[in-house]
Design a protein around this motif. Sequence first.
Motif, PDB file in Angstrom:
ATOM      1  N   PHE A 193       2.811   9.206  -3.049  1.00  0.00           N
ATOM      2  CA  PHE A 193       1.358   9.057  -2.946  1.00  0.00           C
ATOM      3  C   PHE A 193       0.927   7.850  -2.109  1.00  0.00           C
ATOM      4  N   GLY A 194       1.884   6.992  -1.701  1.00  0.00           N
ATOM      5  CA  GLY A 194       1.540   5.798  -0.918  1.00  0.00           C
ATOM      6  C   GLY A 194       0.740   6.158   0.326  1.00  0.00           C
ATOM      7  N   THR A 195      -0.030   5.180   0.850  1.00  0.00           N
ATOM      8  CA  THR A 195      -0.973   5.445   1.939  1.00  0.00           C
ATOM      9  C   THR A 195      -0.323   6.107   3.155  1.00  0.00           C
ATOM     10  N   TYR A 196       0.925   5.700   3.461  1.00  0.00           N
ATOM     11  CA  TYR A 196       1.539   6.254   4.678  1.00  0.00           C
ATOM     12  C   TYR A 196       2.645   7.247   4.356  1.00  0.00           C
ATOM     13  N   ARG A 197       2.604   7.845   3.145  1.00  0.00           N
ATOM     14  CA  ARG A 197       3.724   8.685   2.717  1.00  0.00           C
ATOM     15  C   ARG A 197       3.425  10.179   2.778  1.00  0.00           C
ATOM     16  N   ALA A 198       4.365  10.926   2.199  1.00  0.00           N
ATOM     17  CA  ALA A 198       4.392  12.386   2.344  1.00  0.00           C
ATOM     18  C   ALA A 198       3.053  13.068   2.043  1.00  0.00           C
ATOM     19  N   ALA A 199       2.468  12.743   0.884  1.00  0.00           N
ATOM     20  CA  ALA A 199       1.268  13.455   0.468  1.00  0.00           C
ATOM     21  C   ALA A 199       0.149  13.294   1.483  1.00  0.00           C
ATOM     22  N   ASN A 200       0.001  12.059   1.993  1.00  0.00           N
ATOM     23  CA  ASN A 200      -1.065  11.817   2.952  1.00  0.00           C
ATOM     24  C   ASN A 200      -0.794  12.470   4.303  1.00  0.00           C
TER      25      ASN A 200
ATOM     26  N   LYS B 191      -6.254   9.900   2.569  1.00  0.00           N
ATOM     27  CA  LYS B 191      -7.088   9.601   1.398  1.00  0.00           C
ATOM     28  C   LYS B 191      -6.411   8.529   0.559  1.00  0.00           C
ATOM     29  N   GLN B 192      -7.176   7.780  -0.181  1.00  0.00           N
ATOM     30  CA  GLN B 192      -6.597   6.879  -1.175  1.00  0.00           C
ATOM     31  C   GLN B 192      -6.183   7.727  -2.368  1.00  0.00           C
ATOM     32  N   LEU B 193      -4.865   7.897  -2.586  1.00  0.00           N
ATOM     33  CA  LEU B 193      -4.406   8.751  -3.676  1.00  0.00           C
ATOM     34  C   LEU B 193      -3.936   7.922  -4.864  1.00  0.00           C
TER      35      LEU B 193
ATOM     36  N   LEU C 207       2.464   4.540 -17.088  1.00  0.00           N
ATOM     37  CA  LEU C 207       1.844   5.287 -15.995  1.00  0.00           C
ATOM     38  C   LEU C 207       0.510   4.694 -15.599  1.00  0.00           C
ATOM     39  N   THR C 208      -0.250   4.246 -16.625  1.00  0.00           N
ATOM     40  CA  THR C 208      -1.568   3.695 -16.303  1.00  0.00           C
ATOM     41  C   THR C 208      -1.410   2.504 -15.368  1.00  0.00           C
ATOM     42  N   ARG C 209      -0.352   1.715 -15.605  1.00  0.00           N
ATOM     43  CA  ARG C 209      -0.147   0.539 -14.758  1.00  0.00           C
ATOM     44  C   ARG C 209       0.345   0.943 -13.373  1.00  0.00           C
ATOM     45  N   LEU C 210       1.390   1.795 -13.347  1.00  0.00           N
ATOM     46  CA  LEU C 210       2.042   2.091 -12.066  1.00  0.00           C
ATOM     47  C   LEU C 210       1.215   3.021 -11.181  1.00  0.00           C
ATOM     48  N   ILE C 211       0.743   4.098 -11.773  1.00  0.00           N
ATOM     49  CA  ILE C 211       0.087   5.124 -10.962  1.00  0.00           C
ATOM     50  C   ILE C 211      -1.412   4.873 -10.863  1.00  0.00           C
ATOM     51  N   ALA C 212      -1.991   4.426 -12.011  1.00  0.00           N
ATOM     52  CA  ALA C 212      -3.438   4.240 -12.000  1.00  0.00           C
ATOM     53  C   ALA C 212      -3.804   2.791 -11.717  1.00  0.00           C
ATOM     54  N   GLY C 213      -2.850   1.931 -11.523  1.00  0.00           N
ATOM     55  CA  GLY C 213      -3.101   0.544 -11.156  1.00  0.00           C
ATOM     56  C   GLY C 213      -3.989  -0.187 -12.147  1.00  0.00           C
ATOM     57  N   ASN C 214      -3.794   0.100 -13.440  1.00  0.00           N
ATOM     58  CA  ASN C 214      -4.567  -0.531 -14.496  1.00  0.00           C
ATOM     59  C   ASN C 214      -6.064  -0.257 -14.409  1.00  0.00           C
ATOM     60  N   ARG C 215      -6.464   0.705 -13.569  1.00  0.00           N
ATOM     61  CA  ARG C 215      -7.885   1.051 -13.541  1.00  0.00           C
ATOM     62  C   ARG C 215      -8.235   1.919 -14.742  1.00  0.00           C
ATOM     63  N   VAL C 216      -7.245   2.633 -15.224  1.00  0.00           N
ATOM     64  CA  VAL C 216      -7.443   3.428 -16.429  1.00  0.00           C
ATOM     65  C   VAL C 216      -6.904   2.624 -17.605  1.00  0.00           C
TER      66      VAL C 216
END
Lengths: 268, 361
Positions: free
Chosen positions: A114-121, A132-134, A212-221
């Motif tokens: 999901f990184g900015t310059y990675r596969a999904a983008n 997109k910001q994923l 997961l909340t920390r790693l994937i959601a960056g503590n926003r959740v």
Amino acid sequence: MRNTSRNFYLIPYVLWIILFVVTPLFLVLYYSFFDIEGHFTLDNYKKFFTTVYLGMTLSSFWYAFLITLFTLIIAYPTAYLLTKTKHKQLWLLLIILPSWINLLLKAYAFLGIFGTYRAANSFLKMIGIGSKQLLFTDFSFIFVSVYIFLPFMILPIFNALNELNPSLVDAAHDLGGSSWTTFRRVIFPLTLDGVKSGCQVVFIPSLSLFMLTRLIAGNRVITLGTAIEQHFLVTQDWGMGSTIAVFLIIAMVIIMIVTGKKVVSKVL
Amino acid sequence: MKDNIIIRFEHVTKQYDNDPPVLNDVCFEIERGKFYTLLGPSGCGKTTILRLIAGFIGPSQGNIYFNGKIINHVPANKRQVNTVFQDYALFPHLNVFENVAFGLRIKKLKNAEITEKVKEALRFVNLKGYENREISEMSGGQRQRVAIVRAIVNEPEVLLLDEPLSALDLKLRTEMQYELRELQRRLGITFIFVTHDQEEALAMSDEIFVLNNGKIEQSGTPTDIYDEPINRFVANFIGESNIVSGKMIKDYVVEFAGKTFDCVDKGFNPNETVEIVIRPEDLEITPKDQGKLQVRIDSQLFRGVHYEIICYDQDGNEWLVHSTRKVKVGDEIGLHFDPEAIHVMRLGETEEEFDKRLENY
Ligand SMILES: Nc1ncnc2c1ncn2[C@@H]1O[C@H](COP(=O)(O)OP(=O)(O)OP(=O)(O)O)[C@@H](O)[C@H]1O
Ligand SMILES: [Mg+2]
């Protein structure tokens, strides 16, 4: 005679339960009545009913609900198709396999994807949507959680479908039921126990997700799980952490009763 | 085409993958309002025929007609046929009332009408007052009746019953045989009943199809099939029989067990090798010198209504006799039988050839 020998075999199990289930539960309850300096207090419980913590509870439940819902929506048709395939046990194994891989490893893998310059983008760019910001979004948090919990939902539903007597489906068709009616009035009600246990094993752990909340959601959740972790490891406020844990446990017990099989609810 | 024919199988073959066919070129006609029985050993394809009629599976080759129209591709839920399943297949999550109402609710009848029909139907099979019972709280016989009501409440043109009595004990089974037969008469709809119990088939049916290995060996009324079995398989499967090989000397004269006898069969080639069937109840015990056959008694078993006696003649042929008289094992006795008791079968004759031979004479 048979009874005593059976009791004998139960000893390791009972010891295990006492050491690792009952004792910790009481410890959590005990700590929840002490403040950070070690004085007895009910403040932790008062604090829990402030907007901060209630909001946190609400968002925990909301995310857990979303995760469970999406997992179910994907898992049921998948399980259904699986029971129709020729080598169903093999396919099932392939789907279950990823759940044996450590959660952290999978989380890091998604960080990569999901990184900015990675596969999904790159893929999004390719199909013309654009970069997109994923990472660190609600979407990525729910997506990864659903991915991780999927096997736990598929397994009980698959088992329920597999045990369904095929002549009941024939009978429903025989009595004039279309495929949809047959599903709605026979197949789904008879696999409800599988759906319930699937929801249970997804909903309850998702209430207290924190890595997961920390790693994937960056503590926003912020969920109850994150809050407990913060209190124990960062603020060192074991009392408040325990209080949240007490409420979490109560919530889990309630969910188990509500979604549990008839037998369980009768016993309780 | 006759319009009292409701179902017709035209060269129907059913094959799974590359296995040998389960049904092989099956042809038959079912007339409206009769009680039919499919009879045959386990695995001969009885359930497969029912599933083809119900529409759960389609034929690999051939056509199935319903009221004169091909229905090969009509789905099960669009057919005027209902099934009573081998394992009843009652819905465990619904109570008795809702099980019976299942088909009516799909037809979107009004609630009041559904209640009335279900109650009426349950009264019909003596299950009044059981509406709110769970299926798990019903006995085997009661479940079986629920399964029947659930099917007939939809007023099908044909009712398919797949060994509905096989799970019941003997007494209840006999009782239900009467009830089913009575039910069919009252409703006047076509029943296609599957069993592997020959007594059940003989007792209940207007017409019996004897199946073996995915083929119909013989069809006809119970008396036809019992009195004139077409081959060794049918003779053995329907009731007990003595089957010995013999020679048809000429019309009305047959030779077996080293002697010639008068009989009522005809239409064979002179000196053709044949098989002879004599039913054990048609053999009568006489003093040795008065019998048509002389035999030595080997064993005797009391069966309640009769003694089952096994004897051997001097050629070593086994003769099974049903007699109400007790005999002494080891004694030599005579056996008497009427010319009508002898039934002669041509080797390897098919049903069509059999019918043709009877017609030609
Ligand atoms: N789905 C299937 N795939 C492959 N073979 C099948 C299938 N269904 C049935 N068969 C085969 O078809 C044959 C006939 O089966 P069927 O169920 O019609 O027998 P039956 O006469 O009803 O026997 P029983 O008296 O035991 O119920 C059997 O040899 C069975 O193995
Ligand atoms: Mg069968």
